[in-house]
Design a protein around this motif. Structure first.
Motif, PDB file in Angstrom:
ATOM      1  N   PRO A 272     -27.979 -44.466  23.627  1.00 34.04           N
ATOM      2  CA  PRO A 272     -27.187 -45.654  22.492  1.00 34.04           C
ATOM      3  C   PRO A 272     -27.070 -45.080  21.162  1.00 34.04           C
ATOM      4  CG  PRO A 272     -29.594 -45.742  22.826  1.00 34.04           C
ATOM      5  CD  PRO A 272     -29.220 -44.781  23.676  1.00 34.04           C
ATOM      6  N   GLY A 273     -26.247 -45.653  20.438  1.00 32.85           N
ATOM      7  CA  GLY A 273     -25.754 -45.146  18.973  1.00 32.85           C
ATOM      8  C   GLY A 273     -24.348 -44.576  18.660  1.00 32.85           C
ATOM      9  N   PRO A 274     -24.046 -44.202  17.451  1.00 32.14           N
ATOM     10  CA  PRO A 274     -22.874 -43.850  17.229  1.00 32.14           C
ATOM     11  C   PRO A 274     -22.817 -42.429  17.583  1.00 32.14           C
ATOM     12  CG  PRO A 274     -23.816 -44.917  15.291  1.00 32.14           C
ATOM     13  CD  PRO A 274     -24.985 -44.917  16.316  1.00 32.14           C
ATOM     14  N   PRO A 275     -21.712 -41.834  17.994  1.00 33.71           N
ATOM     15  CA  PRO A 275     -21.586 -40.333  18.572  1.00 33.71           C
ATOM     16  C   PRO A 275     -22.000 -39.624  17.539  1.00 33.71           C
ATOM     17  CG  PRO A 275     -19.544 -41.743  19.238  1.00 33.71           C
ATOM     18  CD  PRO A 275     -20.556 -42.526  18.202  1.00 33.71           C
ATOM     19  N   GLY A 276     -21.815 -39.902  16.222  1.00 32.79           N
ATOM     20  CA  GLY A 276     -22.223 -38.656  15.248  1.00 32.79           C
ATOM     21  C   GLY A 276     -23.600 -38.993  14.808  1.00 32.79           C
ATOM     22  N   ALA A 277     -24.363 -39.708  15.279  1.00 34.16           N
ATOM     23  CA  ALA A 277     -25.654 -40.034  14.844  1.00 34.16           C
ATOM     24  C   ALA A 277     -26.701 -38.649  15.406  1.00 34.16           C
ATOM     25  CB  ALA A 277     -26.254 -41.133  15.701  1.00 34.16           C
ATOM     26  N   THR A 278     -27.780 -38.514  14.669  1.00 34.16           N
ATOM     27  CA  THR A 278     -28.716 -37.201  15.159  1.00 34.16           C
ATOM     28  C   THR A 278     -29.417 -37.687  16.441  1.00 34.16           C
ATOM     29  OG1 THR A 278     -28.752 -36.381  12.634  1.00 34.16           O
ATOM     30  CG2 THR A 278     -30.216 -35.727  14.366  1.00 34.16           C
ATOM     31  N   PHE A 279     -29.118 -37.098  17.395  1.00 34.42           N
ATOM     32  CA  PHE A 279     -30.115 -37.121  18.463  1.00 34.42           C
ATOM     33  C   PHE A 279     -31.569 -36.061  18.025  1.00 34.42           C
ATOM     34  CE2 PHE A 279     -31.477 -35.715  22.726  1.00 34.42           C
ATOM     35  CZ  PHE A 279     -31.536 -36.992  23.533  1.00 34.42           C
ATOM     36  N   ILE A 280     -31.257 -35.304  17.716  1.00 32.78           N
ATOM     37  CA  ILE A 280     -32.263 -34.376  17.485  1.00 32.78           C
ATOM     38  C   ILE A 280     -32.141 -33.254  16.506  1.00 32.78           C
ATOM     39  CG2 ILE A 280     -32.335 -32.702  19.203  1.00 32.78           C
ATOM     40  CD1 ILE A 280     -35.610 -32.633  19.396  1.00 32.78           C
ATOM     41  N   GLU A 281     -32.599 -32.875  15.444  1.00 38.02           N
ATOM     42  CA  GLU A 281     -32.283 -31.749  14.758  1.00 38.02           C
ATOM     43  C   GLU A 281     -33.613 -30.841  14.725  1.00 38.02           C
ATOM     44  OE1 GLU A 281     -30.350 -30.508  10.608  1.00 38.02           O
ATOM     45  OE2 GLU A 281     -30.969 -32.366  11.021  1.00 38.02           O
ATOM     46  N   LEU A 282     -33.492 -29.408  15.208  1.00 39.84           N
ATOM     47  CA  LEU A 282     -34.628 -28.488  15.390  1.00 39.84           C
ATOM     48  C   LEU A 282     -34.443 -27.348  14.384  1.00 39.84           C
ATOM     49  CD1 LEU A 282     -34.625 -27.915  19.396  1.00 39.84           C
ATOM     50  CD2 LEU A 282     -36.400 -29.071  17.904  1.00 39.84           C
ATOM     51  N   TYR A 283     -35.538 -26.927  14.018  1.00 44.16           N
ATOM     52  CA  TYR A 283     -35.810 -25.756  13.016  1.00 44.16           C
ATOM     53  C   TYR A 283     -36.781 -25.063  13.808  1.00 44.16           C
ATOM     54  CZ  TYR A 283     -33.098 -28.350   9.524  1.00 44.16           C
ATOM     55  OH  TYR A 283     -32.161 -28.590   8.688  1.00 44.16           O
ATOM     56  N   VAL A 284     -36.715 -23.587  13.760  1.00 45.96           N
ATOM     57  CA  VAL A 284     -37.526 -22.677  14.136  1.00 45.96           C
ATOM     58  C   VAL A 284     -37.686 -21.485  13.065  1.00 45.96           C
ATOM     59  CG1 VAL A 284     -37.218 -23.313  16.616  1.00 45.96           C
ATOM     60  CG2 VAL A 284     -35.919 -21.453  15.332  1.00 45.96           C
ATOM     61  N   ALA A 285     -39.021 -20.983  13.300  1.00 46.94           N
ATOM     62  CA  ALA A 285     -39.081 -19.756  12.370  1.00 46.94           C
ATOM     63  C   ALA A 285     -40.287 -18.894  12.995  1.00 46.94           C
ATOM     64  CB  ALA A 285     -39.404 -20.237  10.945  1.00 46.94           C
ATOM     65  N   LEU A 286     -40.389 -17.664  12.708  1.00 43.80           N
ATOM     66  CA  LEU A 286     -41.444 -16.825  12.950  1.00 43.80           C
ATOM     67  C   LEU A 286     -42.530 -16.917  12.003  1.00 43.80           C
ATOM     68  CD1 LEU A 286     -42.348 -14.616  15.195  1.00 43.80           C
ATOM     69  CD2 LEU A 286     -41.607 -12.989  13.497  1.00 43.80           C
ATOM     70  N   VAL A 287     -43.578 -17.723  12.071  1.00 46.10           N
ATOM     71  CA  VAL A 287     -44.622 -17.557  10.913  1.00 46.10           C
ATOM     72  C   VAL A 287     -45.520 -17.033  11.349  1.00 46.10           C
ATOM     73  CG1 VAL A 287     -43.899 -20.355  10.655  1.00 46.10           C
ATOM     74  CG2 VAL A 287     -45.716 -19.755  12.466  1.00 46.10           C
TER      75      VAL A 287
END
Length: 748
Positions: free
Chosen positions: A250-265
């Motif tokens: 559900p929701g507008p096509p441009g809506a964020t489904f998921i935004e992921l960030y990764v980094a070597l901490v």
């Protein structure tokens, strides 16, 4: 006489089963790595792992492989995955797969030979597992590592996501290691790797700390991937699954489904900037030399952690891929982070640090990618999946190039990346984070247990109000069935008992039992209740299948379904059956826990509660047959067949208190409780058998009921007669004087 004969039969059966299981156990554990492979090869035909082969050669000791021949021609090698990589699945026990490699290191066959996965043993058809393993045939891990290609991505088996992912990962990783070991040992395997490198790129821990979030993103030390609702829907449409297309997000096509960030901490500069000094030091203490940590942060409507994180301690929605290595994370390799410390960092719904698991061949400076598995339900229990990848490569400013002896090399002389990290991961338990994620469910279960405790402690007040008590009991059973059973799926099983006793014999570890908070809390509550009330609180109030039986029986009574009263002589000869079943299962578990788990399918719990009747027809028919029997004989399964009830009844004999009240007249002459007990746990002579009692408290309702209990009715009548006898006689006082006066007048 009957009791003595039953006990003698149980003792003889226990002795026979224990003797047999000890014999099986003594023969079931191979001693060396080579003999272990040899034992499993006896279950496999050579052509099943390498097409055209007709015999296995002698098993080598190092590496533990068996050459496979057609006549005198060497076609390849066979090996056991569990001897080269960690193959522990949902059951926390190894999954054994025999894999065949040709002379180029290509996977040409794979056969599942042994495992202890309950969902596969008694829930998922084995043909689906076979089809899944066939997807890896034709994959060459060394060639894929050179070109940085991903392993095959077969369709996930719904209902066994964690199990099949572990299987696939173990096949791919073990194939890579076996091929390298064969090449190093001079076996007839054609080389596919590049020439040995003379330089290597390593982490440069002396880099100054980066100032803020924006700088890390611009440098590439933090990488991100944004997936929209439209992209997810398009991916499922491209998969060709018609059922998935009918259930778009559900929701507008441009809506964020998921935004992921990764980094070597695990790099000091990146880690200190993102985590802050205190949190970075905590993460560093979790790491053994050579181990690394990555940070994953997510925002949006989809969680990257997934259901496996709760069920079996395995994250089933993300995995790290580097070359031919696929690295999956478990709960003990995870740390929840409250928020990012970097200046200007956004707020995320989920921020977690994952430790690369023990034995993984991970090079922190080489390119890798985080793969996200997006699932969509297409039926009651069926799901389909699509995947997205977030590539990551550590910026060159955080690395430098050295020779094999550690000497720095100018940047223009850099060679290929190298480095296999084989440190041992700290097994510091992180179950507290797992419990925190289930805080709401734990709170609901805590309220249920608290309410049940109050019901038992103040039972005398409740049972005097029959209608109120009946409504409370019906409501409690409904919550037990719907929420505790079908929603939370916290159905205890005799398998839990067998697993616990096996762990005591083979090496007990708390972390194996803490991965499921609800089950652990329930078992703890049951253990305490056994000392106070016996098995009744669980069997009568907290067992979802028991609740289902009682509720369906009450509905049958409303519909005037006739109820059958089993004659006492027959009944007391039937209830030992469940003890015989339990002893048999326990004895088999001493030799083979996996086989005992298969036999424990006599419990319909998985069919009726865990899988909600979505199974093969014979399992459903068996469960329904038990429920139909329960329409005529209340709690038929609990009375005569339940091995879990038998397992709880044995320690339940140690209870310290007797909460159920009886009159001296119970059983002689009064027989009402004997006739009305729902499970016939009251003997004709009036005493209650604690082994069979489910603490429904119906006898206590009768005990206090002045219109139903013959003893109270008789006492009430006697009290009324005494009151009438103690009243002033008619011939005394003013009345007597008037009567006397009347008499005198009449006489005159």
């Amino acid at each position: 006489m009957t009791v003595c004969s039953s006990r003698a039969a149980l003792a003889v059966l226990a002795l026979v089963v224990l003797t047999w299981s000890a014999h099986v156990s003594a023969q079931s554990e191979p001693g060396t790595r080579a003999s272990s492979l040899g034992a499993y090869l006896s279950k496999v035909q050579p052509a099943e792992v390498i097409p055209g082969a007709d015999r296995f050669g002698p098993v080598r000791e190092s590496p533990a492989v068996a050459p496979v021949y057609r006549g005198d021609d060497l076609l390849g090698h066979a090996y056991l995955t569990s001897q080269f990589v960690d193959t522990n699945g949902y059951s926390s026990k190894p999954i054994h797969i025999v894999v065949g490699l040709d002379l180029e290191g290509t996977i040409v066959g794979a056969k599942l030979v042994a495992h202890s996965e309950p969902i596969v043993l008694i829930g998922i058809p084995e043909r689906k597992i076979v089809t899944y393993l066939q997807s890896f045939i034709g994959y060459n891990p060394l060639k894929s590592a050179q070109t940085n290609q991903s392993p095959p991505r077969p369709d996930i088996v719904s209902g066994a996501t964690v199990t099949v992912l572990v299987m696939g990962e173990s096949v791919v990783r073990s194939a890579l290691r076996v091929t390298r070991a064969l090449q190093a040992g001079g076996s007839q395997v054609q080389a596919t790797q590049a020439a040995p490198i003379q330089t290597m790129r390593v982490l440069n821990s002396t880099v100054d700390r980066t100032a803020d979030w924006k700088s890390l993103v611009q440098q590439g030390a933090v990488r991100n991937l944004r997936i929209t609702v439209g992209e997810v829907n398009a991916a499922f449409e491209n998969s060709g699954n018609a059922a998935a297309m009918k259930r778009p997000e559900p929701g507008p096509p441009g809506a964020t489904f998921i935004e992921l960030y990764v980094a070597l901490v695990s790099h000091p500069s990146i880690g200190r900037t993102l985590l802050g000094e205190a949190e970075f030091e905590s993460v560093t203490r979790m790491l053994q030399p050579g181990q690394h940590a990555i940070l994953v942060a997510g925002e949006g409507m989809y969680s990257f952690k997934g259901s496996g994180y709760v069920r079996g301690g395995i994250f089933d929605r993300i995995q790290l891929i580097q070359g031919a290595e696929t690295i999956r994370f478990r709960d003990r390799e995870h740390r929840r982070i409250g928020g990012l410390a970097a200046k200007g960092a956004p707020t995320f719904k989920e921020v977690d640090v994952f430790i690369v698991p023990a034995g993984a061949e991970f090079d922190p400076v080489a390119p890798w990618r985080l793969q996200l598995l997006v699932q969509r339900a297409i039926g009651a229990l069926d799901k389909t999946f699509v995947s997205f990848e977030l590539p990551y490569e550590l910026p060159s400013r955080y690395t430098h190039v050295v020779t094999p002896d550690g000497k720095p090399v100018p940047p223009d002389a850099a060679g290929l990346q190298a480095g296999e990290e084989n440190g041992v991961l700290s097994d510091r338990p992180l179950w507290q984070r797992l419990w925190y994620s289930k805080a709401a469910a734990i709170a609901v279960l805590g309220l249920m247990l608290m309410a049940l405790t109050l019901i038992f402690f103040f039972q005398d007040l409740l049972v005097k109000r029959e209608r109120l008590f009946d409504r409370i009991r019906l409501a409690y059973l409904a919550i037990t069935l719907v929420w505790l059973g079908w929603v939370a799926q916290a159905q205890l099983s005799v398998v839990n008992v067998l697993t616990f006793t096996t762990a005591l014999r083979e090496g007990f570890e708390w972390k194996s039992f803490l991965v499921d908070p609800l089950i652990f809390i329930l078992w703890s509550a049951v253990a305490v209740a056994l000392l106070f009330w016996g098995r009744g609180p669980f069997c009568g109030w907290l067992c979802p299948f028991g609740a289902l039986q009682e509720l369906t029986n009450k509905a049958a009574r409303r519909l005037k379904v006739p109820q059958l009263k089993i004659p006492w002589r027959v009944h007391e000869r039937l209830w030992p059956i469940k003890y015989i079943i339990f002893l048999a299962l326990f004895g088999v578990s001493l030799g083979s826990l996996a086989y005992a788990e298969m036999l424990s399918e006599i419990e319909p719990f998985k069919t009726a509660i865990v899988l909600r009747f979505v199974r093969e027809w014979w399992f459903v028919a068996f469960a329904l047959a038990l429920l139909v029997a329960g329409l005529f004989i209340e709690r038929f399964f609990c009375r005569y067949l339940c091995p879990l009830g038998a397992a709880l009844a044995i320690p339940g004999r140690l209870r310290m208190f007797d909460w159920l009240k009886r009159y001296r007249e119970c059983g002689n002459p009064c027989m009402r409780c004997f006739k009305e007990c729902p499970v016939e746990a009251i003997h004709p002579e009036g005493h209650i058998n604690p082994n069979e009692c489910i603490s429904c408290l119906h006898c206590q309702v009768l005990y206090h009921h002045e219109q139903k209990c013959p003893v109270l009715i008789q006492r009430t009548l006697k009290r009324k007669r005494r009151t009438a006898t103690a009243a002033p006689p008619i011939g005394t006082g003013a009345g007597a004087m008037q009567a006397a006066a009347g008499s005198d007048a009449a006489g005159q």
